[in-house]
Scaffold this motif. Structure first.
Motif, short mmCIF file in Angstrom:
data_model
loop_
_atom_site.label_atom_id
_atom_site.label_comp_id
_atom_site.label_asym_id
_atom_site.label_seq_id
_atom_site.Cartn_x
_atom_site.Cartn_y
_atom_site.Cartn_z
N TYR A 143 0.85 -1.20 0.00
CA TYR A 143 0.00 0.00 0.00
C TYR A 143 0.88 1.25 0.00
O TYR A 143 0.70 2.16 -0.80
CB TYR A 143 -0.90 -0.05 1.25
CG TYR A 143 -1.71 1.20 1.51
CD1 TYR A 143 -2.88 1.45 0.80
CD2 TYR A 143 -1.30 2.12 2.48
CE1 TYR A 143 -3.63 2.59 1.05
CE2 TYR A 143 -2.04 3.26 2.73
CZ TYR A 143 -3.21 3.49 2.01
OH TYR A 143 -3.95 4.62 2.26
N HIS A 144 1.87 1.26 0.88
CA HIS A 144 2.75 2.43 0.98
C HIS A 144 3.63 2.58 -0.25
O HIS A 144 3.83 3.67 -0.77
CB HIS A 144 3.60 2.36 2.26
CG HIS A 144 2.77 2.55 3.48
ND1 HIS A 144 2.03 3.69 3.70
CD2 HIS A 144 2.54 1.76 4.56
CE1 HIS A 144 1.38 3.59 4.85
NE2 HIS A 144 1.67 2.43 5.39
N THR A 145 4.17 1.45 -0.73
CA THR A 145 5.06 1.51 -1.90
C THR A 145 4.31 2.10 -3.10
O THR A 145 4.82 2.97 -3.80
CB THR A 145 5.58 0.09 -2.25
OG1 THR A 145 6.17 -0.43 -1.08
CG2 THR A 145 6.60 0.13 -3.37
N LEU A 146 3.10 1.63 -3.31
CA LEU A 146 2.34 2.13 -4.46
C LEU A 146 2.06 3.62 -4.35
O LEU A 146 2.07 4.34 -5.34
CB LEU A 146 1.01 1.38 -4.58
CG LEU A 146 1.04 0.01 -5.22
CD1 LEU A 146 -0.36 -0.53 -5.41
CD2 LEU A 146 1.73 0.05 -6.58
N GLN A 147 1.82 4.08 -3.13
CA GLN A 147 1.53 5.51 -2.92
C GLN A 147 2.73 6.37 -3.28
O GLN A 147 2.57 7.52 -3.67
CB GLN A 147 1.23 5.77 -1.43
CG GLN A 147 0.14 4.95 -0.86
CD GLN A 147 -1.13 5.76 -0.69
OE1 GLN A 147 -1.09 6.98 -0.71
NE2 GLN A 147 -2.23 5.08 -0.55
N ARG A 148 3.93 5.81 -3.13
CA ARG A 148 5.13 6.63 -3.27
C ARG A 148 5.84 6.47 -4.60
O ARG A 148 6.89 7.05 -4.81
CB ARG A 148 6.10 6.31 -2.11
CG ARG A 148 5.65 6.91 -0.80
CD ARG A 148 6.26 6.20 0.40
NE ARG A 148 5.78 6.75 1.66
CZ ARG A 148 4.54 6.55 2.14
NH1 ARG A 148 3.68 5.84 1.45
NH2 ARG A 148 4.18 7.09 3.29
N ARG A 149 5.30 5.67 -5.48
CA ARG A 149 5.99 5.47 -6.77
C ARG A 149 5.92 6.71 -7.64
O ARG A 149 4.84 7.31 -7.79
CB ARG A 149 5.41 4.27 -7.50
CG ARG A 149 6.11 2.98 -7.07
CD ARG A 149 5.46 1.78 -7.62
NE ARG A 149 5.65 1.66 -9.06
CZ ARG A 149 5.22 0.61 -9.76
NH1 ARG A 149 4.62 -0.38 -9.15
NH2 ARG A 149 5.42 0.56 -11.05
N LEU A 150 7.06 7.07 -8.18
CA LEU A 150 7.12 8.23 -9.07
C LEU A 150 6.59 7.83 -10.45
O LEU A 150 6.63 6.67 -10.82
CB LEU A 150 8.57 8.71 -9.23
CG LEU A 150 9.22 9.33 -8.00
CD1 LEU A 150 10.68 9.65 -8.32
CD2 LEU A 150 8.50 10.58 -7.55
N ASN A 151 6.14 8.77 -11.22
CA ASN A 151 5.71 8.52 -12.59
C ASN A 151 4.76 7.33 -12.71
O ASN A 151 4.90 6.51 -13.61
CB ASN A 151 6.94 8.24 -13.48
CG ASN A 151 7.68 9.51 -13.76
OD1 ASN A 151 7.05 10.57 -13.91
ND2 ASN A 151 8.99 9.43 -13.79
N TYR A 152 3.86 7.24 -11.78
CA TYR A 152 2.94 6.11 -11.80
C TYR A 152 1.57 6.66 -12.14
O TYR A 152 1.01 7.45 -11.38
CB TYR A 152 2.95 5.42 -10.43
CG TYR A 152 2.36 4.05 -10.43
CD1 TYR A 152 2.89 3.03 -11.23
CD2 TYR A 152 1.26 3.74 -9.63
CE1 TYR A 152 2.35 1.76 -11.23
CE2 TYR A 152 0.72 2.46 -9.63
CZ TYR A 152 1.27 1.48 -10.44
OH TYR A 152 0.74 0.22 -10.43
N ASP A 153 1.04 6.27 -13.29
CA ASP A 153 -0.17 6.96 -13.76
C ASP A 153 -1.45 6.17 -13.47
O ASP A 153 -2.49 6.42 -14.05
CB ASP A 153 -0.05 7.28 -15.25
CG ASP A 153 0.13 6.02 -16.08
OD1 ASP A 153 0.16 4.92 -15.47
OD2 ASP A 153 0.22 6.14 -17.30
#
Ligand code: GLY
Ligand code: MN
Ligand code: MN
Length: 437
Positions: A143-153
């Protein structure tokens, strides 16, 4: 498809419709820690069982109303060689699919890898933290990793909603199948209480009554929905007395608080009766006060009534008795405000009952009282407890503890006492006790 499977799929479908672009992750729970060095029968977390019908340690159900292909998916831990030797094989992937009709069933080990695929596209994650530590770690990390991914559309969940809260609205209202299951558990409980009335004799031990009721539950394919309380004499003043190791003396009361759990549904009943077959005058006075409070509390239960009212009704009736007997001498308002009654009545008057004996659903939601609705099942269980060590209790009441508990179904027009066949009128009990072999 068998009706049972269809029924559970319909439950899932209904639940999916309430989620706001969401993904729900439900854990069956972890097996008991190996340090215990014994294998205790596993019981799935009730909300997991409610949807899947599976008793399977570590299993995970994922429900999604945003995933392109899967609305219902399962992750199953398969048995390793050692487990196969000691505890037998677990359910396999194919068998799990057959049982649940899930859209996909994967090995547990693939959960971490596949989780992002289910989180993507969801606005909300429905998950209860704390039921399975290893799973918490995987879910929260993703959950946290997905929130913090750059350039994730892609859309990813922005909130974690407590899954139990969402399931609560479903589980608190029992459907016909659930009511039938509760009735079935009550049937075994009724048999157990009649046996207990029949077998109670001075000189026997409390655990012998415990053994008797446990045998009846087991014989019916069930177990105890909680450790039975068999409390004689002054032990009846201890609320959750479970030692059950005293010898039952002539002239005292026996309090039996017990219930069967069959196929994951519980009963919970309390009766208090005289060993001799006849209440003494003082035992009877306390008994009638509790019975009157219980009947009064039950009488107000119907759809539309605020749930906490039945507790208040019982409480006030018990306080009236304590005032009449001059056990409490303050005004009723002061007794309520300062909770002075707690010395004699320290617990609440009941709880919802269903898959868990103390079932899901608080009496207040966001500070507002919950309202009774048809399909709710609640216990009504007032009591009075005059412990030997309390000062100011009249000698004649010392050591007397009485609780009377029934399971009540809220119906469209009022209520039904599901446990009504188990006698509670003093004269009825005396009659049965007199007829003993
Ligand atoms: N013995 C626990 C209860 O009645 O709730
Ligand atoms: Mn009980
Ligand atoms: Mn109870």
């Amino acid at each position: 498809m068998e009706t049972e499977k269809k029924h559970r799929l319909q439950r899932i479908e209904k639940f999916l419709q309430t989620m706001d672009q969401g993904v729900a992750i439900i854990s069956a729970g972890a097996p008991l820690p190996k340090e215990l060095k014994i294998d205790i029968q596993f019981r799935s977390h009730s909300s997991f069982f409610y949807f899947t019908g599976m008793e399977e340690p570590d299993a995970i159900a994922v429900f999604s109303n945003v995933h392109p292909k899967h609305r219902y998916c399962l992750f199953i831990k398969e048995a390793d060689q050692k487990e196969k030797v000691w505890t037998g094989a677990r359910i396999g992937l194919k068998e799990a699919q057959e049982l649940t009709q899930a859209d996909a069933v994967y090995p547990w080990e693939e959960f971490a890898k596949r989780l992002p695929e289910y989180l993507e596209g969801a606005k909300n994650l429905y998950y209860t933290i704390g039921n399975h530590k290893a799973l918490d770690e995987i879910v929260l990390q993703n959950y946290h990793t997905l929130q913090r991914r750059l350039n994730y559309d892609k859309k990813v969940p922005q909130t974690i909603q407590d899954l139990e809260k969402s399931v609560e609205t479903f589980r608190v209202i029992k459907d016909e199948k659930e009511i039938a299951a509760i009735r079935n558990s009550i049937k075994a409980t009724q048999e157990a209480f009649f046996q207990a009335f029949q077998e109670t004799k001075p000189g026997m031990y409390e655990y012998q009554i415990e053994a008797l009721v446990s045998y009846i539950y087991r014989k019916a394919g069930g177990t105890c929905s909680f450790p039975s309380i068999v409390a004689s004499a002054d032990k009846s003043t201890i609320l959750h007395y479970t030692n059950n190791n005293c010898q039952i003396q002539e002239g005292c009361l026996v309090l039996l608080d017990s219930g069967a759990e069959i196929e994951h549904y519980c009963a919970d009943v309390t009766r208090t009766w005289p060993v001799s077959g006849k209440f003494t005058k003082d035992q009877r006075a306390v008994y009638e006060a509790v019975l009157a409070a219980q009947k009064k509390a039950i009488s107000i239960i119907k759809p539309g009534v605020e749930v906490p009212n039945f507790h208040q009704t019982a409480l006030e009736a018990l306080i009236d008795f304590l005032i009449e007997e001059k056990i409490l001498t303050q005004s009723k308002e002061k007794i309520i405000q300062e909770k002075l009654y707690q010395t004699y009545y320290p617990h609440s008057t009941g709880h919802f009952i269903g898959m868990d004996v103390h079932d899901i659903g608080p009496y207040y939601c966001q500070g507002k009282p919950r309202i009774f609705e048809a399909g709710m099942v609640v216990t009504v269980e007032p009591g009075l407890y005059f412990r030997l060590d309390i000062e100011g209790v009249p000698e004649r009441f010392k050591g007397i503890g009485v609780r009377i508990e029934d399971d009540i179904l809220v119906t469209e027009n009022g209520h039904e006492i599901l446990t009504k066949e188990i006698p509670k009128e003093a004269r009825e009990l005396e009659k049965i006790l007199k007829q003993k072999k």
